[in-house]
Scaffold this motif. Structure first.
Motif, PDB file in Angstrom:
ATOM      1  N   ALA A  32       0.846  -1.323  -0.057  1.00 29.89           N
ATOM      2  CA  ALA A  32      -0.043   0.015  -0.147  1.00 29.89           C
ATOM      3  C   ALA A  32       0.934   1.353   0.128  1.00 29.89           C
ATOM      4  O   ALA A  32       0.542   2.269  -0.708  1.00 29.89           O
ATOM      5  N   GLN A  33       2.052   1.430   0.687  1.00 28.46           N
ATOM      6  CA  GLN A  33       2.881   2.168   0.677  1.00 28.46           C
ATOM      7  C   GLN A  33       3.707   2.732  -0.544  1.00 28.46           C
ATOM      8  O   GLN A  33       3.733   3.835  -1.035  1.00 28.46           O
ATOM      9  N   THR A  34       3.753   1.871  -1.534  1.00 29.29           N
ATOM     10  CA  THR A  34       4.116   1.996  -2.949  1.00 29.29           C
ATOM     11  C   THR A  34       3.304   2.569  -3.858  1.00 29.29           C
ATOM     12  O   THR A  34       3.654   3.157  -4.847  1.00 29.29           O
ATOM     13  N   CYS A  35       1.995   2.481  -3.675  1.00 27.67           N
ATOM     14  CA  CYS A  35       1.143   3.081  -4.619  1.00 27.67           C
ATOM     15  C   CYS A  35       0.463   4.192  -4.415  1.00 27.67           C
ATOM     16  O   CYS A  35       0.283   4.676  -3.460  1.00 27.67           O
ATOM     17  N   PRO A  36       0.888   5.394  -5.122  1.00 28.18           N
ATOM     18  CA  PRO A  36       0.423   6.844  -4.978  1.00 28.18           C
ATOM     19  C   PRO A  36      -0.935   7.036  -5.215  1.00 28.18           C
ATOM     20  O   PRO A  36      -1.709   6.421  -5.885  1.00 28.18           O
ATOM     21  N   TRP A  37      -1.597   8.015  -4.565  1.00 31.11           N
ATOM     22  CA  TRP A  37      -3.109   8.546  -4.616  1.00 31.11           C
ATOM     23  C   TRP A  37      -2.827   9.167  -6.101  1.00 31.11           C
ATOM     24  O   TRP A  37      -1.808   9.788  -6.439  1.00 31.11           O
ATOM     25  N   PRO A  38      -3.804   9.037  -7.094  1.00 29.17           N
ATOM     26  CA  PRO A  38      -5.500   8.280  -6.886  1.00 29.17           C
ATOM     27  C   PRO A  38      -5.282   7.006  -7.664  1.00 29.17           C
ATOM     28  O   PRO A  38      -6.329   6.819  -8.298  1.00 29.17           O
ATOM     29  N   TYR A  39      -4.502   6.114  -7.597  1.00 30.89           N
ATOM     30  CA  TYR A  39      -4.440   4.946  -8.248  1.00 30.89           C
ATOM     31  C   TYR A  39      -4.751   3.641  -7.736  1.00 30.89           C
ATOM     32  O   TYR A  39      -4.816   3.688  -6.334  1.00 30.89           O
ATOM     33  N   VAL A  40      -5.021   2.796  -8.535  1.00 31.16           N
ATOM     34  CA  VAL A  40      -5.176   1.415  -7.948  1.00 31.16           C
ATOM     35  C   VAL A  40      -4.066   0.789  -8.540  1.00 31.16           C
ATOM     36  O   VAL A  40      -3.935   0.717 -10.057  1.00 31.16           O
ATOM     37  N   CYS A  41      -3.203   0.094  -7.930  1.00 36.99           N
ATOM     38  CA  CYS A  41      -2.212  -0.567  -8.461  1.00 36.99           C
ATOM     39  C   CYS A  41      -1.836  -1.953  -8.286  1.00 36.99           C
ATOM     40  O   CYS A  41      -2.490  -2.583  -7.528  1.00 36.99           O
ATOM     41  N   PHE A  42      -1.103  -2.654  -9.324  1.00 40.16           N
ATOM     42  CA  PHE A  42      -1.002  -3.948  -9.392  1.00 40.16           C
ATOM     43  C   PHE A  42       0.282  -4.028  -9.206  1.00 40.16           C
ATOM     44  O   PHE A  42       1.346  -3.466  -9.928  1.00 40.16           O
ATOM     45  N   LEU A  43       0.613  -5.072  -8.331  1.00 42.33           N
ATOM     46  CA  LEU A  43       2.108  -5.270  -8.128  1.00 42.33           C
ATOM     47  C   LEU A  43       2.384  -6.576  -8.355  1.00 42.33           C
ATOM     48  O   LEU A  43       1.798  -7.595  -8.222  1.00 42.33           O
ATOM     49  N   ASP A  44       3.968  -6.826  -8.360  1.00 39.45           N
ATOM     50  CA  ASP A  44       4.308  -8.227  -8.534  1.00 39.45           C
ATOM     51  C   ASP A  44       4.731  -8.932  -7.186  1.00 39.45           C
ATOM     52  O   ASP A  44       4.411  -8.179  -6.040  1.00 39.45           O
ATOM     53  N   SER A  45       5.254 -10.064  -6.870  1.00 44.33           N
ATOM     54  CA  SER A  45       5.422 -10.886  -5.657  1.00 44.33           C
ATOM     55  C   SER A  45       6.500  -9.895  -5.056  1.00 44.33           C
ATOM     56  O   SER A  45       6.489 -10.134  -3.781  1.00 44.33           O
ATOM     57  N   ASN A  46       7.268  -9.153  -5.530  1.00 43.30           N
ATOM     58  CA  ASN A  46       8.196  -8.293  -4.885  1.00 43.30           C
ATOM     59  C   ASN A  46       7.886  -6.902  -4.551  1.00 43.30           C
ATOM     60  O   ASN A  46       8.476  -6.047  -3.994  1.00 43.30           O
ATOM     61  N   GLU A  47       6.450  -6.734  -4.598  1.00 46.82           N
ATOM     62  CA  GLU A  47       5.831  -5.432  -4.464  1.00 46.82           C
ATOM     63  C   GLU A  47       6.157  -4.384  -5.336  1.00 46.82           C
ATOM     64  O   GLU A  47       6.070  -3.217  -5.044  1.00 46.82           O
ATOM     65  N   ASN A  48       6.839  -4.543  -6.572  1.00 46.30           N
ATOM     66  CA  ASN A  48       6.919  -3.672  -7.463  1.00 46.30           C
ATOM     67  C   ASN A  48       5.910  -3.299  -8.310  1.00 46.30           C
ATOM     68  O   ASN A  48       5.198  -4.385  -8.667  1.00 46.30           O
ATOM     69  N   ILE A  49       5.457  -2.049  -8.606  1.00 43.79           N
ATOM     70  CA  ILE A  49       4.177  -1.639  -9.295  1.00 43.79           C
ATOM     71  C   ILE A  49       4.465  -2.175 -10.735  1.00 43.79           C
ATOM     72  O   ILE A  49       5.436  -1.667 -11.527  1.00 43.79           O
TER      73      ILE A  49
END
Length: 114
Positions: A32-49
């Motif tokens: 959650a900390q890596t995704c900026p407002w106002p987005y819905v983000c999809f991340l890989d298993s290492n939490e990279n957007i």
């Protein structure tokens, strides 16, 4: 008692598999900390957007989005509906993060959240 616990574990695994969701295995807070407002983000298993969506309305997702392991909604007031390849549709609330077990083929970001 142990039989009930074992059954509950299998039942939960079955529900998660049927819905395309997985139990949390990494830190959702970090995602959650890596995704900026106002987005819905999809991340890989290492939490990279991998991909980010912000437009309201239904959108077909990219092939890259379909490989995501996490989704997080950084929007403050808006929900998003996620459609999986099976036809199942799930809702993600503002500030929510969860693991994905199946690819999301479409996303609908709404204005507001019921």
């Amino acid at each position: 008692m142990f039989k009930r616990l074992k059954f509950a574990s299998f039942a939960l695994a079955g529900v998660l598999a049927a819905t395309g969701l997985t139990a949390a295995t990494a830190s959702p807070a970090a995602a959650a900390q890596t995704c900026p407002w106002p987005y819905v983000c999809f991340l890989d298993s290492n939490e990279n957007i991998l991909t980010m969506y912000k437009d309201v309305g239904w959108q077909t997702t990219s092939a890259k989005t379909r490989t995501a392991r996490w989704v997080t909604n950084a929007r403050h007031d808006d929900c998003a509906y996620l459609e999986f390849g099976t036809g199942f549709i799930d809702q993600i609330h503002p500030g929510q993060t969860f693991g994905l077990g199946a690819g999301v083929v479409a996303i609908n970001i709404t204005s507001g959240c019921p």
